[in-house]
Design an enzyme around this catalytic site. Structure first.
Site, PDB file in Angstrom:
ATOM      1  N   HIS A   9      -6.706   2.943   0.398  1.00 26.82           N
ATOM      2  CA  HIS A   9      -6.349   3.324   1.786  1.00 26.82           C
ATOM      3  C   HIS A   9      -6.967   4.608   2.103  1.00 26.82           C
ATOM      4  O   HIS A   9      -6.759   5.630   1.473  1.00 26.82           O
ATOM      5  CB  HIS A   9      -4.834   3.196   1.971  1.00 26.82           C
ATOM      6  CG  HIS A   9      -4.349   3.682   3.417  1.00 26.82           C
ATOM      7  ND1 HIS A   9      -3.257   3.136   4.029  1.00 26.82           N
ATOM      8  CD2 HIS A   9      -4.635   4.667   4.422  1.00 26.82           C
ATOM      9  CE1 HIS A   9      -3.354   3.478   5.439  1.00 26.82           C
ATOM     10  NE2 HIS A   9      -3.958   4.640   5.420  1.00 26.82           N
ATOM     11  N   GLY A  33     -13.710   6.568  -8.478  1.00 22.01           N
ATOM     12  CA  GLY A  33     -12.374   7.191  -8.765  1.00 22.01           C
ATOM     13  C   GLY A  33     -11.583   6.934  -7.551  1.00 22.01           C
ATOM     14  O   GLY A  33     -10.486   7.529  -7.708  1.00 22.01           O
ATOM     15  N   HIS A  85      -8.543   8.047   2.733  1.00 25.85           N
ATOM     16  CA  HIS A  85      -7.952   9.128   2.654  1.00 25.85           C
ATOM     17  C   HIS A  85      -8.912  10.228   2.382  1.00 25.85           C
ATOM     18  O   HIS A  85      -9.947  10.018   1.459  1.00 25.85           O
ATOM     19  CB  HIS A  85      -6.785   9.293   1.744  1.00 25.85           C
ATOM     20  CG  HIS A  85      -7.095   8.767   0.509  1.00 25.85           C
ATOM     21  ND1 HIS A  85      -7.329   7.639  -0.038  1.00 25.85           N
ATOM     22  CD2 HIS A  85      -7.414   9.775  -0.797  1.00 25.85           C
ATOM     23  CE1 HIS A  85      -7.442   7.576  -1.289  1.00 25.85           C
ATOM     24  NE2 HIS A  85      -7.808   8.761  -1.811  1.00 25.85           N
ATOM     25  N   CYS A 116       0.991  -1.106  -0.034  1.00 22.69           N
ATOM     26  CA  CYS A 116       0.155   0.136  -0.179  1.00 22.69           C
ATOM     27  C   CYS A 116       0.722   1.107  -0.162  1.00 22.69           C
ATOM     28  O   CYS A 116       1.754   1.562   0.981  1.00 22.69           O
ATOM     29  CB  CYS A 116      -0.969   0.016   1.150  1.00 22.69           C
ATOM     30  SG  CYS A 116      -1.566   1.658   1.376  1.00 22.69           S
ATOM     31  N   THR A 156      -8.548   5.400  -6.239  1.00 19.26           N
ATOM     32  CA  THR A 156      -7.389   4.607  -6.998  1.00 19.26           C
ATOM     33  C   THR A 156      -6.366   4.072  -5.730  1.00 19.26           C
ATOM     34  O   THR A 156      -5.330   3.355  -6.372  1.00 19.26           O
ATOM     35  CB  THR A 156      -6.590   5.798  -7.831  1.00 19.26           C
ATOM     36  OG1 THR A 156      -5.963   6.842  -7.066  1.00 19.26           O
ATOM     37  CG2 THR A 156      -7.256   6.053  -8.847  1.00 19.26           C
TER      38      THR A 156
HETATM   39  P1  5GP Z   1      -8.133   8.783  -5.036  1.00 17.82           P
HETATM   40  O1  5GP Z   1      -8.154   8.813  -6.497  1.00 17.82           O
HETATM   41  O2  5GP Z   1      -7.833   7.521  -4.482  1.00 17.82           O
HETATM   42  O3  5GP Z   1      -9.301   9.347  -4.164  1.00 17.82           O
HETATM   43  O4  5GP Z   1      -6.751   9.694  -4.357  1.00 17.82           O
HETATM   44  C1  5GP Z   1      -5.512   9.249  -4.576  1.00 17.82           C
HETATM   45  C2  5GP Z   1      -4.756  10.461  -4.566  1.00 17.82           C
HETATM   46  O5  5GP Z   1      -3.395   9.944  -4.218  1.00 17.82           O
HETATM   47  C3  5GP Z   1      -4.664  11.281  -6.169  1.00 17.82           C
HETATM   48  O6  5GP Z   1      -5.127  12.482  -5.896  1.00 17.82           O
HETATM   49  C4  5GP Z   1      -2.896  11.073  -6.398  1.00 17.82           C
HETATM   50  O7  5GP Z   1      -2.667  12.121  -6.983  1.00 17.82           O
HETATM   51  C5  5GP Z   1      -2.277  10.739  -4.869  1.00 17.82           C
HETATM   52  N1  5GP Z   1      -1.301  10.115  -4.816  1.00 17.82           N
HETATM   53  C6  5GP Z   1      -1.049   8.859  -5.499  1.00 17.82           C
HETATM   54  N2  5GP Z   1       0.355   8.460  -5.239  1.00 17.82           N
HETATM   55  C7  5GP Z   1       0.859   9.471  -4.508  1.00 17.82           C
HETATM   56  C8  5GP Z   1       2.110   9.694  -4.078  1.00 17.82           C
HETATM   57  O8  5GP Z   1       3.072   8.767  -3.898  1.00 17.82           O
HETATM   58  N3  5GP Z   1       2.336  10.658  -3.052  1.00 17.82           N
HETATM   59  C9  5GP Z   1       1.357  11.525  -2.999  1.00 17.82           C
HETATM   60  N4  5GP Z   1       1.737  12.599  -2.428  1.00 17.82           N
HETATM   61  N5  5GP Z   1       0.390  11.638  -3.651  1.00 17.82           N
HETATM   62  C10 5GP Z   1      -0.111  10.465  -4.105  1.00 17.82           C
HETATM   63 ZN    ZN Z   2      -2.240   1.220   3.543  1.00 17.69          ZN
END
Ligand code: 5GP
Ligand code: ZN
Length: 115
Positions: free
Chosen positions: A99, A94, A101, A5, A96
């Protein structure tokens, strides 16, 4: 902690991040691909996959997250102006990174409400 993760690895310090806030339960760091001038991810240290994975056993993990969101808003200077908090729940929404957040977005007029 889940070995594969990306956010668990950020929490452990194995992957660098730009941290805005941290306490014993939560870490908050800048999104690598910001969608607004302030775009911080607030993450419980406990590995919980999504809002759908919350249960009576782990629901207490979100209380410090909500406290941390307000601290992040204060630290980044958007508390007064207002900010948007988004949680994508599941791949179809959406999500991705699996975990839990919370996206905290602000620092600009956030535009029309969609809800
Ligand atoms: P989701 O699309 O799952 O709601 O948001 C995941 C977010 O994590 C995305 O906005 C993406 O830019 C961010 N993200 C993915 N990998 C990393 C990383 O390695 N470091 C940071 N700081 N943000 C990340
Ligand atoms: Zn995790």
């Amino acid at each position: 902690m889940a070995d594969n993760c990306i956010f668990c690895r950020i929490i452990k310090g194995e992957i660098p991040s730009s941290k805005v806030y941290e306490d014993e339960n939560v870490v908050a760091f800048k999104d690598i691909n910001p969608a607004a001038p302030v775009h911080v991810l607030v993450v419980p240290k406990q590995h919980i996959e999504s809002l759908e994975a919350l249960s009576d056993e782990n629901i207490q993990a979100v209380v410090p997250v909500h406290k941390a969101i307000r601290k992040v808003a204060e630290i980044t200077g958007i508390a007064e102006q207002g900010y948007r908090v988004i949680v994508n729940c599941g791949a179809g929404a959406g999500q991705t990174v699996m975990h839990l957040h919370y996206h905290v977005l602000g620092g600009v007029n956030m535009g029309e409400k969609i809800l």
